[in-house]
Design an enzyme around this catalytic site. Structure first.
Site, PDB file in Angstrom:
ATOM      1  N   THR A  39      -4.256   6.064 -22.072  1.00 51.12           N
ATOM      2  CA  THR A  39      -4.152   4.772 -21.398  1.00 51.12           C
ATOM      3  C   THR A  39      -2.821   4.226 -21.934  1.00 51.12           C
ATOM      4  OG1 THR A  39      -5.493   4.115 -23.299  1.00 51.12           O
ATOM      5  CG2 THR A  39      -6.551   4.473 -21.145  1.00 51.12           C
ATOM      6  N   ASP A  50      -7.147  13.525 -25.180  1.00 52.86           N
ATOM      7  CA  ASP A  50      -7.122  12.095 -24.682  1.00 52.86           C
ATOM      8  C   ASP A  50      -6.440  11.275 -25.733  1.00 52.86           C
ATOM      9  OD1 ASP A  50      -7.717   9.406 -24.396  1.00 52.86           O
ATOM     10  OD2 ASP A  50      -9.627   9.561 -23.594  1.00 52.86           O
ATOM     11  N   LYS A  83      -2.939   0.332 -24.854  1.00 51.87           N
ATOM     12  CA  LYS A  83      -3.526   0.219 -26.346  1.00 51.87           C
ATOM     13  C   LYS A  83      -2.363   0.197 -27.059  1.00 51.87           C
ATOM     14  CE  LYS A  83      -7.968   2.324 -25.565  1.00 51.87           C
ATOM     15  NZ  LYS A  83      -7.965   2.846 -24.111  1.00 51.87           N
ATOM     16  N   ARG A 103      -2.691  -2.560 -18.632  1.00 50.87           N
ATOM     17  CA  ARG A 103      -3.810  -1.415 -18.367  1.00 50.87           C
ATOM     18  C   ARG A 103      -3.473  -0.440 -17.189  1.00 50.87           C
ATOM     19  NH1 ARG A 103      -7.155  -4.602 -20.953  1.00 50.87           N
ATOM     20  NH2 ARG A 103      -8.672  -2.941 -21.164  1.00 50.87           N
ATOM     21  N   TYR A 150       0.744  -1.159  -0.114  1.00 47.40           N
ATOM     22  CA  TYR A 150      -0.100   0.057   0.076  1.00 47.40           C
ATOM     23  C   TYR A 150       0.799   1.230  -0.027  1.00 47.40           C
ATOM     24  CZ  TYR A 150      -4.884  -0.619   0.200  1.00 47.40           C
ATOM     25  OH  TYR A 150      -6.296  -0.852  -0.031  1.00 47.40           O
ATOM     26  N   GLU A 153      -0.515   5.002  -0.399  1.00 49.46           N
ATOM     27  CA  GLU A 153      -1.249   6.158  -0.655  1.00 49.46           C
ATOM     28  C   GLU A 153      -0.096   7.501  -0.585  1.00 49.46           C
ATOM     29  OE1 GLU A 153      -2.725   3.840   1.387  1.00 49.46           O
ATOM     30  OE2 GLU A 153      -4.627   4.212   1.432  1.00 49.46           O
TER      31      GLU A 153
END
Ligand code: DSN
Length: 429
Positions: A233, A207, A236, A242, A59, A61
């Protein structure tokens, strides 16, 4: 051989044979079919190793050197390296910063909107049935519900109509203009978008999710000289896991959400929107895998790859046209194309199903000015990133165009399936 050699899923096969069996089945499906879905790709084994690593246990954060939990020194190094590589890949100067934590494209766009807009503000984006994305203001998506969205389309020739974008911008005075698409086969003129945005005092978000690999390869103009924020992203044409990258100009200011409303950079506003605004801990295994993919994208071979994606798409389009397929806008400049299936007497959905039956995977898609629904539209969308990763070139595109033609003409499914399988075996994943 399925997957990654003799040790492939050594533990999973023992501990959860059911899931292991399903993963083997999906791996086999990917190996034995031709993937023409333009938003999909095949990541390297190195990317998959990073994704499946011990980093998933942590973790973290916060941001590098500003974490809320202990034990994050290594994670800091990984995130900083991912940031450094992201900037290097797109050849960016010190005025750009990048956030690598957004979990995927939609949450990344959401973070940008939450940083730059208030509920009820106007955004101008491309209409989904005309090639835009859900998160660019579509009525069924948060972007069209929380914000007042105004949507531009394409002209009847299939090309973006910058005159319409200009007119709508002047009329509605959006606070943000979104340039970018998920089903548009032509070069996008970011300079024109920037001119319009400047004229009406709007931020410009590009985008570039679909085309970021092409931007790296120099076969699509870069949005960076023109945009305030660029989102992509990573899975692609960029061929990573991802995930998403949000690049922003750290020299552009915005009033903060605090009571005093003091000015902060849009970078800071976006970082706060990602965490703690929208997400908790980032997926550190994903960050590392993104860094690996960016390392791959820096290599000369990636430029060759990006160029070949476009060469293949152009070859595929030409061969399909020769066989009588109607390609929207008459061709392609990038990695994809839309085909109107109605002149061939079938809907996009029927075409998708028929093609799947012989091992060719496409997605049905609306075409501009479609009279049918998104669920059962007139067209299909096809592209070449995945086939190009497998090493296919123009010669194979001619073959595949022939397969598409033979399939929609109703030739023997059994024969076609065998031919598709033979080609897949020649170009293993
Ligand atoms: N689903 C992606 C695409 O196929 O273009 C966009 O999110």
């Amino acid at each position: 051989m399925i997957g990654g050699g003799i040790h492939f899923m050594k533990y999973l096969k023992k501990s959860d044979p059911h899931i292991a069996k399903l993963i083997v089945a999906e791996t086999k499906r990917q190996q034995e079919t031709l993937d023409l879905i333009p938003s999909e790709n095949i990541v390297s084994s190195a990317v998959r190793e990073a994704l499946g690593s011990a980093l998933t246990n942590k973790y973290s954060e916060g941001y590098p050197n500003k974490r809320y939990y202990a034990g994050n020194a290594v994670i800091d190094d990984i995130e900083l390296l991912a940031q450094e590589r992201a900037k290097k890949v797109f050849r960016l100067g010190s005025e750009w910063s990048v956030n690598v934590q957004a979990l995927s494209g939609s949450p990344a766009n959401m973070a940008v909107y939450f940083a730059l807009l208030k509920p009820g503000d106007t955004l101008l984006g491309m209409s989904r049935p005309f090639g835009g994305h859900l998160t660019h203001g579509d009525a069924v998506n948060f972007s069209g519900q929380i914000f007042k969205s105004v949507l531009y389309t394409v002209a009847h020739d299939g090309y973006l109509d910058y005159g319409e974008v200009h007119k709508l911008a002047k009329q509605h005075k959006p606070k943000l203009i979104v340039a970018g698409a998920s089903a548009y086969s032509r070069i996008i003129d970011f300079e024109k978008f920037a001119k319009i945005a400047h004229e009406v005092g709007a931020y410009l978000l590009v985008d570039m999710s679909h085309i970021s690999g092409l931007v790296v390869a120099g076969v699509h103009p870069s949005p960076f000289p023109h945009a305030d924020v660029v989102m992509t992203t990573t899975h692609k044409t960029l061929r990573g896991p991802r995930g998403a990258l949000i690049f922003s100009r750290n020299d552009k200011m915005i009033a903060s959400r605090t009571k005093e409303g003091k000015e902060i950079s849009i970078t800071r506003a976006i970082d706060s929107a990602v965490f703690p605004g929208l997400q908790g801990g980032p997926h550190d295994n994903q960050t590392a895998a993104i860094a690996v993919a960016l390392g791959e994208a820096m290599k000369p071979a990636f430029r060759v790859y990006g160029k070949q994606i476009v060469k293949n798409a152009k070859a595929l389009a030409k061969n399909l046209q020769k066989l009588g397929f109607k390609i929207i806008s008459g061709g392609t400049d990038n990695h994809l194309m839309l085909i109107d299936m109605t002149p061939l007497g079938m809907s996009g959905r029927e075409a998708q199903d028929k093609l799947e039956s012989v091992g060719i995977i496409v997605n049905r898609n609306t075409i501009p000015y479609d009279t049918r629904s998104a669920f059962d539209p007139s067209g299909i969308r096809i592209g070449t990133p995945s086939l190009t990763t497998r090493g296919m070139k123009e010669k194979e595109m001619a073959l595949i165009a022939g397969f598409l033609h033979a399939t929609v003409q109703g030739e023997s499914i059994g024969t076609l399936k065998k031919q598709v399988l033979a080609l897949c075996r020649k170009f293993p994943v």
